[in-house]
Design a protein around this motif. Structure first.
Motif, mmCIF file in Angstrom:
data_model
loop_
_atom_site.group_PDB
_atom_site.id
_atom_site.type_symbol
_atom_site.label_atom_id
_atom_site.label_comp_id
_atom_site.label_asym_id
_atom_site.label_seq_id
_atom_site.Cartn_x
_atom_site.Cartn_y
_atom_site.Cartn_z
ATOM 1 N N VAL A 93 4.218 -7.871 0.107
ATOM 2 C CA VAL A 93 4.265 -9.340 0.113
ATOM 3 C C VAL A 93 3.553 -9.919 -1.103
ATOM 4 O O VAL A 93 3.884 -11.017 -1.556
ATOM 5 C CB VAL A 93 3.665 -9.905 1.418
ATOM 6 N N GLU A 94 2.587 -9.185 -1.643
ATOM 7 C CA GLU A 94 1.941 -9.628 -2.878
ATOM 8 C C GLU A 94 2.957 -9.619 -4.026
ATOM 9 O O GLU A 94 2.986 -10.544 -4.851
ATOM 10 C CB GLU A 94 0.759 -8.722 -3.214
ATOM 11 N N CYS A 95 3.781 -8.581 -4.077
ATOM 12 C CA CYS A 95 4.828 -8.509 -5.101
ATOM 13 C C CYS A 95 5.827 -9.653 -4.943
ATOM 14 O O CYS A 95 6.292 -10.230 -5.939
ATOM 15 C CB CYS A 95 5.560 -7.173 -5.011
ATOM 16 N N ILE A 96 6.162 -9.987 -3.706
ATOM 17 C CA ILE A 96 7.104 -11.076 -3.450
ATOM 18 C C ILE A 96 6.510 -12.403 -3.898
ATOM 19 O O ILE A 96 7.181 -13.224 -4.540
ATOM 20 C CB ILE A 96 7.480 -11.121 -1.957
ATOM 21 N N TRP A 97 5.252 -12.639 -3.580
ATOM 22 C CA TRP A 97 4.583 -13.884 -3.966
ATOM 23 C C TRP A 97 4.533 -14.008 -5.486
ATOM 24 O O TRP A 97 4.781 -15.083 -6.042
ATOM 25 C CB TRP A 97 3.183 -13.916 -3.363
ATOM 26 N N ALA A 108 16.269 -12.586 0.396
ATOM 27 C CA ALA A 108 15.546 -11.467 1.012
ATOM 28 C C ALA A 108 15.841 -10.142 0.318
ATOM 29 O O ALA A 108 14.949 -9.295 0.152
ATOM 30 C CB ALA A 108 15.893 -11.383 2.497
ATOM 31 N N THR A 109 17.096 -9.946 -0.096
ATOM 32 C CA THR A 109 17.456 -8.702 -0.790
ATOM 33 C C THR A 109 16.705 -8.591 -2.108
ATOM 34 O O THR A 109 16.160 -7.528 -2.446
ATOM 35 C CB THR A 109 18.968 -8.659 -1.046
ATOM 36 N N GLU A 110 16.670 -9.674 -2.856
ATOM 37 C CA GLU A 110 15.960 -9.685 -4.141
ATOM 38 C C GLU A 110 14.463 -9.495 -3.937
ATOM 39 O O GLU A 110 13.796 -8.816 -4.724
ATOM 40 C CB GLU A 110 16.231 -10.991 -4.872
ATOM 41 N N ALA A 120 5.860 -1.008 -4.115
ATOM 42 C CA ALA A 120 5.640 -1.191 -2.677
ATOM 43 C C ALA A 120 6.982 -1.123 -1.954
ATOM 44 O O ALA A 120 8.044 -1.204 -2.567
ATOM 45 C CB ALA A 120 4.954 -2.526 -2.408
ATOM 46 N N THR A 121 6.917 -0.999 -0.649
ATOM 47 C CA THR A 121 8.144 -0.887 0.151
ATOM 48 C C THR A 121 8.144 -1.921 1.261
ATOM 49 O O THR A 121 7.155 -2.065 1.993
ATOM 50 C CB THR A 121 8.268 0.521 0.773
ATOM 51 N N ILE A 122 9.260 -2.644 1.376
ATOM 52 C CA ILE A 122 9.452 -3.573 2.491
ATOM 53 C C ILE A 122 10.953 -3.684 2.725
ATOM 54 O O ILE A 122 11.743 -3.695 1.777
ATOM 55 C CB ILE A 122 8.823 -4.961 2.195
ATOM 56 N N SER A 123 11.358 -3.741 3.977
ATOM 57 C CA SER A 123 12.783 -3.862 4.289
ATOM 58 C C SER A 123 13.255 -5.280 3.984
ATOM 59 O O SER A 123 12.457 -6.210 3.852
ATOM 60 C CB SER A 123 13.034 -3.536 5.764
ATOM 61 N N GLU A 124 14.556 -5.422 3.896
ATOM 62 C CA GLU A 124 15.122 -6.759 3.688
ATOM 63 C C GLU A 124 14.738 -7.680 4.845
ATOM 64 O O GLU A 124 14.434 -8.859 4.643
ATOM 65 C CB GLU A 124 16.640 -6.658 3.559
ATOM 66 N N HIS A 125 14.740 -7.132 6.049
ATOM 67 C CA HIS A 125 14.352 -7.924 7.228
ATOM 68 C C HIS A 125 12.892 -8.370 7.124
ATOM 69 O O HIS A 125 12.567 -9.522 7.396
ATOM 70 C CB HIS A 125 14.559 -7.093 8.495
ATOM 71 N N GLY A 126 12.017 -7.441 6.717
ATOM 72 C CA GLY A 126 10.610 -7.794 6.574
ATOM 73 C C GLY A 126 10.393 -8.846 5.501
ATOM 74 O O GLY A 126 9.574 -9.761 5.669
ATOM 75 N N ALA A 127 11.127 -8.731 4.388
ATOM 76 C CA ALA A 127 11.021 -9.724 3.320
ATOM 77 C C ALA A 127 11.486 -11.082 3.814
ATOM 78 O O ALA A 127 10.885 -12.121 3.494
ATOM 79 C CB ALA A 127 11.853 -9.280 2.120
ATOM 80 N N ARG A 128 12.561 -11.095 4.612
ATOM 81 C CA ARG A 128 13.074 -12.357 5.134
ATOM 82 C C ARG A 128 12.050 -13.025 6.059
ATOM 83 O O ARG A 128 11.855 -14.251 6.008
ATOM 84 C CB ARG A 128 14.380 -12.130 5.884
ATOM 85 N N ILE A 129 11.393 -12.236 6.892
ATOM 86 C CA ILE A 129 10.374 -12.792 7.794
ATOM 87 C C ILE A 129 9.247 -13.442 6.990
ATOM 88 O O ILE A 129 8.777 -14.551 7.308
ATOM 89 C CB ILE A 129 9.817 -11.691 8.707
ATOM 90 N N TYR A 130 8.800 -12.764 5.926
ATOM 91 C CA TYR A 130 7.715 -13.320 5.113
ATOM 92 C C TYR A 130 8.161 -14.613 4.418
ATOM 93 O O TYR A 130 7.429 -15.616 4.409
ATOM 94 C CB TYR A 130 7.258 -12.307 4.080
ATOM 95 N N LEU A 131 9.356 -14.609 3.858
ATOM 96 C CA LEU A 131 9.857 -15.810 3.186
ATOM 97 C C LEU A 131 10.034 -16.963 4.173
ATOM 98 O O LEU A 131 9.757 -18.120 3.846
ATOM 99 C CB LEU A 131 11.181 -15.491 2.488
ATOM 100 N N GLN A 132 10.470 -16.653 5.378
ATOM 101 C CA GLN A 132 10.600 -17.696 6.398
ATOM 102 C C GLN A 132 9.230 -18.269 6.766
ATOM 103 O O GLN A 132 9.092 -19.474 6.995
ATOM 104 C CB GLN A 132 11.290 -17.119 7.640
ATOM 105 N N GLY A 133 8.218 -17.396 6.802
ATOM 106 C CA GLY A 133 6.863 -17.882 7.059
ATOM 107 C C GLY A 133 6.397 -18.835 5.975
ATOM 108 O O GLY A 133 5.774 -19.870 6.265
ATOM 109 N N LEU A 134 6.695 -18.510 4.714
ATOM 110 C CA LEU A 134 6.333 -19.397 3.610
ATOM 111 C C LEU A 134 7.073 -20.727 3.710
ATOM 112 O O LEU A 134 6.521 -21.786 3.374
ATOM 113 C CB LEU A 134 6.652 -18.727 2.271
ATOM 114 N N ARG A 170 1.235 -12.761 12.377
ATOM 115 C CA ARG A 170 2.022 -12.772 13.607
ATOM 116 C C ARG A 170 1.347 -11.859 14.619
ATOM 117 O O ARG A 170 1.603 -10.670 14.673
ATOM 118 C CB ARG A 170 3.457 -12.308 13.339
ATOM 119 N N CYS A 171 0.424 -12.412 15.380
ATOM 120 C CA CYS A 171 -0.266 -11.629 16.411
ATOM 121 C C CYS A 171 0.050 -12.275 17.752
ATOM 122 O O CYS A 171 1.173 -12.208 18.216
ATOM 123 C CB CYS A 171 -1.762 -11.562 16.114
ATOM 124 N N THR A 172 -0.912 -12.919 18.391
ATOM 125 C CA THR A 172 -0.616 -13.606 19.647
ATOM 126 C C THR A 172 0.026 -14.963 19.381
ATOM 127 O O THR A 172 0.586 -15.574 20.267
ATOM 128 C CB THR A 172 -1.913 -13.810 20.459
#
Length: 240
Positions: A93-97, A108-110, A120-134, A170-172
């Protein structure tokens, strides 16, 4: 998560190491601990790791303390090394930021590809979740996202708060924590909850921290320049 002033423990230790190395105060475990506000054992572990990486060198052992020398000043960001002195890759996520700051927009793919390019490694789904959070926190806008058309996340003007990546927790419950501001900038279900208000809070906090730095101007000596590119960062906030 131990944070103070928006800085992770190793970042605070590294800043203390660099400051002591440039001063007339001895670079010892004790002095780094006192200056960073962290316990001696944590400081000792980090100095040993830096020593194995060749970044610092122990000059003298003194009971449970030691005198060190900074051999390689690698800049403002704390070196990422494990206990064996091996370099650690950045978080995905640091690389994405960072890529958002440079490129301005990503899908998300990019984003996943940018993380891979950074080691670093992150799935497209994981990247999408982080971008949606932003997006929920007001850092980016979202467009597209229809079948066959990937959603584009665009960094909004003035919403880049600093080099540390905002953390989508994303915890409780869901929230976004910005370590640059040392503040939770968005919480799911908060009222009111428009992304625009979250974005405005980000800008206000950033400008408040900038003002705080200027208010410490009377602490600078005549030989010191404004710290951390303060003049440049202030000029960037002034519209043309």
């Amino acid at each position: 998560m131990a944070m103070s002033g928006g800085k992770l423990p190793r970042q605070r230790m590294w800043e203390a190491i660099r400051t002591l190395a440039k001063s007339n105060v001895a670079l010892t475990t004790y002095n780094v601990s006192r200056r960073s506000g962290l316990d001696d054992e944590a400081v000792r572990d980090y100095l040993r790791a830096l020593g194995k990486a060749g970044i610092v060198r122990q000059l003298q052992a003194m009971a449970r303390d030691a005198l060190w020398e900074l051999v390689s000043d690698e800049g403002a960001e704390a070196p990422r090394v494990n206990k064996r002195g091996e370099r650690q890759p950045p978080e995905a996520v640091e690389c994405i930021w960072r890529a958002l700051r440079i490129l301005g927009e990503l899908n998300a793919t990019e984003a996943s590809a940018q993380a891979a390019a950074g080691g670093a490694t992150i799935s497209e789904h994981g990247a999408r979740i982080y971008l949606q959070g932003l997006a929920l926190a007001g850092y980016v806008s979202r467009s597209g996202g229809t079948p066959g058309v990937p959603a584009i996340y665009r960094l909004l003007p003035g919403r880049y708060s600093g080099p540390l990546h905002p953390i989508y927790q994303r915890c409780t419950y869901e929230q976004v924590y910005d370590p640059n501001l040392d503040k939770v900038v968005w919480v799911k279900g908060q009222q009111p909850d428009p992304a625009e208000l979250s974005g405005l809070r980000i800008e206000v906090e950033r400008l408040r921290k900038l003002l705080d730095e200027w208010l410490w101007a009377n602490e600078w000596t005549d030989a010191q320049a404004a710290p951390g590119g303060l003049v440049e960062r202030t000029q960037a906030e002034i519209p043309e």
